[in-house]
Write an enzyme that holds these catalytic residues in place. Structure first.
Site, mmCIF file in Angstrom:
data_model
loop_
_atom_site.group_PDB
_atom_site.id
_atom_site.type_symbol
_atom_site.label_atom_id
_atom_site.label_comp_id
_atom_site.label_asym_id
_atom_site.label_seq_id
_atom_site.Cartn_x
_atom_site.Cartn_y
_atom_site.Cartn_z
ATOM 1 N N HIS A 104 0.820 -1.213 0.000
ATOM 2 C CA HIS A 104 0.000 0.000 0.000
ATOM 3 C C HIS A 104 0.851 1.258 0.000
ATOM 4 O O HIS A 104 0.354 2.339 0.309
ATOM 5 C CB HIS A 104 -0.954 0.010 1.204
HETATM 6 S S1 FES Z 1 1.714 -0.413 3.300
HETATM 7 FE FE1 FES Z 1 0.147 -1.785 3.816
HETATM 8 S S2 FES Z 1 1.227 -3.528 4.471
HETATM 9 FE FE2 FES Z 1 2.787 -2.095 4.030
#
Ligand code: FES
Length: 146
Positions: A104
């Site tokens: 993410h």
């Molecule tokens: S940014 Fe979501 S698990 Fe690393």
């Protein structure tokens, strides 16, 4: 870790989790220490994500040797090692080198400090550890618990 050259990282396992041991070159240390603190969510490591002996900007006993649990503090992916300045694929300009989580998009510097405006809420965790010699680290025990 006698074969760990400056700039390199090795991964070992502790309690089923990846532990990164990073030999930061003087130039990597300088880049890390010169990050504007306003770019970091917890520049001074005030959240207890590390033992007391590993607080401060570099979050380590020795400035050159970083020891981090290699699990993103968002939802547990393993971030990628992107040590070079302005590495591709990290999504920002003026990248100082660090770790990028592909799940993410969280970003951490070479001390595991999380940047602002990413999903991860805290810095990467530093496990307890101690130096048994210049080349040997024990993870999971420190001087206080030994
Ligand atoms: S940014 Fe979501 S698990 Fe690393």
């Amino acid at each position: 870790m006698s074969k760990l050259e400056p700039g390199q990282r090795m991964t070992v396992e502790w309690r089923g989790r990846p532990i990164w041991i990073l030999n930061r070159s003087p130039e990597m240390i300088e880049r890390t220490e010169s990050i504007d603190p306003s770019r970091l969510a917890d520049a001074d490591s005030s959240v207890p994500q590390q033992p007391e002996y590993a607080d401060g900007p570099l979050r380590s006993i020795k400035p050159e040797i970083g020891v981090l649990i290699g699990i993103c503090t968002h939802l547990g992916c393993s971030p990628l090692f992107k040590p070079e300045p302005n590495a591709e694929g990290v999504g920002v300009d003026d990248w100082p080198g660090g770790f990028f989580c592909p799940c993410h998009g969280s970003r951490f510097d070479l001390a595991g400090r999380v940047f602002v405006n990413v999903p991860a809420p805290t810095n990467l965790e530093v496990p307890p550890y101690r130096f048994d010699s210049d080349d040997v680290i024990t993870v999971g025990e420190d001087k206080e618990t030994a």
